[in-house]
Design an enzyme around this catalytic site. Structure first.
Site, mmCIF file in Angstrom:
data_model
loop_
_atom_site.group_PDB
_atom_site.id
_atom_site.type_symbol
_atom_site.label_atom_id
_atom_site.label_comp_id
_atom_site.label_asym_id
_atom_site.label_seq_id
_atom_site.Cartn_x
_atom_site.Cartn_y
_atom_site.Cartn_z
ATOM 1 N N THR A 90 12.969 4.388 11.144
ATOM 2 C CA THR A 90 13.809 3.288 11.621
ATOM 3 C C THR A 90 13.351 1.963 11.012
ATOM 4 O O THR A 90 12.158 1.653 11.019
ATOM 5 C CB THR A 90 13.738 3.219 13.159
ATOM 6 O OG1 THR A 90 14.156 4.480 13.671
ATOM 7 C CG2 THR A 90 14.634 2.122 13.714
ATOM 8 N N CYS B 150 -9.627 -5.071 2.267
ATOM 9 C CA CYS B 150 -9.756 -3.657 2.613
ATOM 10 C C CYS B 150 -11.189 -3.170 2.451
ATOM 11 O O CYS B 150 -11.554 -2.149 3.002
ATOM 12 C CB CYS B 150 -8.834 -2.815 1.738
ATOM 13 S SG CYS B 150 -7.154 -3.397 1.782
ATOM 14 N N SER C 255 4.773 -6.940 -1.754
ATOM 15 C CA SER C 255 4.564 -7.294 -0.366
ATOM 16 C C SER C 255 4.661 -8.812 -0.363
ATOM 17 O O SER C 255 4.219 -9.444 -1.316
ATOM 18 C CB SER C 255 3.150 -6.851 0.026
ATOM 19 O OG SER C 255 3.014 -6.751 1.396
ATOM 20 N N HIS D 117 3.489 -10.905 2.144
ATOM 21 C CA HIS D 117 2.688 -11.623 3.139
ATOM 22 C C HIS D 117 1.587 -12.500 2.549
ATOM 23 O O HIS D 117 0.905 -13.219 3.271
ATOM 24 C CB HIS D 117 2.149 -10.669 4.222
ATOM 25 C CG HIS D 117 1.064 -9.719 3.804
ATOM 26 N ND1 HIS D 117 -0.259 -10.060 3.847
ATOM 27 C CD2 HIS D 117 1.108 -8.435 3.377
ATOM 28 C CE1 HIS D 117 -0.986 -9.008 3.469
ATOM 29 N NE2 HIS D 117 -0.176 -8.013 3.176
ATOM 30 N N THR E 84 0.848 -1.199 0.000
ATOM 31 C CA THR E 84 0.000 0.000 0.000
ATOM 32 C C THR E 84 0.881 1.246 0.000
ATOM 33 O O THR E 84 0.685 2.173 -0.800
ATOM 34 C CB THR E 84 -0.928 0.006 1.235
ATOM 35 O OG1 THR E 84 -1.751 -1.166 1.179
ATOM 36 C CG2 THR E 84 -1.797 1.240 1.291
ATOM 37 N N GLN F 21 0.273 -10.007 -5.665
ATOM 38 C CA GLN F 21 -0.413 -11.311 -5.686
ATOM 39 C C GLN F 21 0.298 -12.325 -6.575
ATOM 40 O O GLN F 21 -0.050 -13.511 -6.567
ATOM 41 C CB GLN F 21 -1.866 -11.146 -6.161
ATOM 42 C CG GLN F 21 -2.758 -10.394 -5.193
ATOM 43 C CD GLN F 21 -3.129 -11.217 -3.953
ATOM 44 O OE1 GLN F 21 -2.926 -12.440 -3.893
ATOM 45 N NE2 GLN F 21 -3.669 -10.542 -2.944
ATOM 46 N N ASN G 219 -6.153 -9.566 -7.071
ATOM 47 C CA ASN G 219 -6.378 -10.188 -5.765
ATOM 48 C C ASN G 219 -7.755 -10.811 -5.616
ATOM 49 O O ASN G 219 -7.941 -11.715 -4.822
ATOM 50 C CB ASN G 219 -6.148 -9.164 -4.644
ATOM 51 C CG ASN G 219 -6.785 -7.825 -4.926
ATOM 52 O OD1 ASN G 219 -6.592 -7.240 -5.993
ATOM 53 N ND2 ASN G 219 -7.555 -7.318 -3.991
HETATM 54 C C1 LIG Z 1 -2.745 -6.541 -5.351
HETATM 55 C C2 LIG Z 1 -2.481 -5.971 -4.002
HETATM 56 N N1 LIG Z 1 -1.819 -4.813 -3.892
HETATM 57 C C3 LIG Z 1 -1.561 -4.259 -2.707
HETATM 58 C C4 LIG Z 1 -1.955 -4.856 -1.534
HETATM 59 C C5 LIG Z 1 -1.637 -4.197 -0.223
HETATM 60 O O1 LIG Z 1 -0.512 -4.773 0.347
HETATM 61 P P1 LIG Z 1 -0.086 -4.456 1.862
HETATM 62 O O2 LIG Z 1 -0.995 -5.306 2.693
HETATM 63 O O3 LIG Z 1 1.337 -4.878 1.936
HETATM 64 O O4 LIG Z 1 -0.242 -3.012 2.095
HETATM 65 C C6 LIG Z 1 -2.651 -6.082 -1.595
HETATM 66 C C7 LIG Z 1 -3.128 -6.792 -0.392
HETATM 67 O O5 LIG Z 1 -3.747 -6.341 0.492
HETATM 68 C C8 LIG Z 1 -2.916 -6.644 -2.864
HETATM 69 O O6 LIG Z 1 -3.593 -7.777 -2.983
#
Ligand SMILES: Cc1ncc(COP(=O)(O)O)c(C=O)c1O
Length: 382
Positions: free
Chosen positions: A236, A324, A198, A200, A73, A178, A150
């Site tokens: 940091t 979200c 990202s 995660h 994000t 993704q 996503n």
């Molecule tokens: C395609 C995509 N972009 C951005 C994000 C946001 O990533 P983050 O959770 O690291 O802010 C997500 C997931 O929430 C995502 O699926």
């Protein structure tokens, strides 16, 4: 009691054991500030630099191309807002199916007077052909396309789009969040100027991410007040998260191919089980070019939210779209953009799994879905 079945990997994935261990080790053994010159500081700096190299190695980029951030994000905001700030003639194009971190940022910039255009999709969520050529001819200065969606899992042909964008001299931004761990991601081969990431969704830590940049392009800080990341991301560094990021990126480089195999097997088995257990459903998205781990399913006559609540009680965690926007009653902007009416859009349920999802859980999930769908169809509408 049987274990819960987690089918929401596109929201976030369980952390890999290697990631957990690396984070625990860093939390207990590395307490310095990565900016300090003493030994503890140097140890922390080494963790951050190893993470940078591992991310670079996993996506085919040089280490100096990687700026660490607090997630996709932030990375998306940084790339888009930098462009709008620096170019008086900014004309930003993004797809209508982007993650809100792109879409809402572009909308905010539009309100501030930046020229923007939204790339439409068809009923399968495929980008409308020929549309981009017209925007590029009009002078689009930045094009933002996610590598994989996503909600519906569509994979977009970023190499082909990048070639077109590069030919006009415009900037090409790709949100690769993704795609990691699900399809091959090669930064160098895809004509990308800025890739935001990202980890995660594939077992890395939350709250850390990256911007990967083409050589010679600048990354301007979103915030002020620190020299970290060579002034490109003040604040940091989150050293335990960096340790987890390194572990995730290393696992991706080592196991990415076998994860794809595992996903293919699971998808085939899950689809076969759904077909056997459930009557009347539609798969949404471009099933020919779709992440192997993602099924966007609409069950005839069944509201998605009713279904999600009912299967949650039976032990299945899934979602109706972007985390979200979950919790709001608005139907998914992605499914609406594909041309479905609100009621039909509300039927979409996203079932997303990972290479570590036990096949037995997918078979059990299909049975539960079959029973719940049947029950909901017999309940009178309120
Ligand atoms: C395609 C995509 N972009 C951005 C994000 C946001 O990533 P983050 O959770 O690291 O802010 C997500 C997931 O929430 C995502 O699926």
């Amino acid at each position: 009691m049987s274990q819960r079945i987690y089918l929401d990997w596109n929201a976030t994935a369980p952390v890999l054991p290697e990631v957990r261990q690396a984070m625990v080790d860093a939390l207990s053994g590395v307490h310095g500030n990565a900016s300090s010159i003493h030994r503890e500081g140097q140890a922390a700096r080494a963790v951050v630099e190893r993470a940078r190299r591992a991310v670079a190695g996993a996506v085919g980029a040089p280490a100096q191309a990687v700026v660490l951030t607090a997630g996709a994000t932030e990375s998306n905001n940084q790339v888009l807002r930098q462009h709008a700030r620096e170019r008086a003639d900014a004309y930003i194009v993004c797809t209508v199916v982007e993650h809100p971190s792109v879409l809402e940022t572009v909308r905010a910039l539009e309100k501030e007077g930046v020229r923007v255009a939204y790339w439409p999709v068809d009923r399968q969520g495929r980008l409308v052909e020929g549309w981009l050529d017209e925007r590029l001819a009009e002078g689009a200065t930045l094009v933002s396309v996610m590598w994989a969606n996503n909600e519906i899992g569509n994979i977009y042909d970023v190499a082909a789009i990048g070639e077109k964008v590069r030919a006009t001299g415009a900037i090409f931004h790709v949100d690769g969040t993704q795609a990691l761990g699900r399809i091959p991601v090669d930064f160098g081969e895809s004509h990308i100027d800025y890739m935001t990431l990202s980890f995660h969704k594939m077992g890395g830590p939350k709250g850390i991410g990256a911007i990967v940049t083409r050589e010679g392009l600048k990354v301007a800080a979103l915030l002020s007040g620190g020299h970290q990341e060579r002034g490109r991301r003040p604040g940091t560094e989150n050293v335990p998260a960096a340790a987890g990021l390194e572990a995730a990126a290393r696992q991706l480089a080592a196991d990415g191919e076998s994860w794809q195999q595992a996903l293919r097997q699971r998808r085939e088995a899950f689809l076969a089980a759904l077909n056997a257990e459930v009557q009347g459903f539609e798969l949404r998205g471009d099933t020919e070019h779709q992440l192997l781990n993602t099924l966007n399913v609409a069950f005839d006559e069944v509201d998605g939210e009713d279904l999600l609540l009912a299967v949650d009680l039976e032990g299945i965690s899934a979602s109706s779209g972007s985390a979200c926007t979950a919790g709001s009653l608005e139907p998914s902007h992605v499914i609406l953009a594909m041309g479905f009416e609100a009621k039909a859009a509300r039927r979409s349920v996203r079932l997303s799994f990972g290479p570590a999802t036990p096949q037995e859980e997918l078979a059990r999930a299909a049975r539960i879905l079959g029973a719940v769908v049947k029950r909901l169809r017999t309940m009178p509408a309120l």
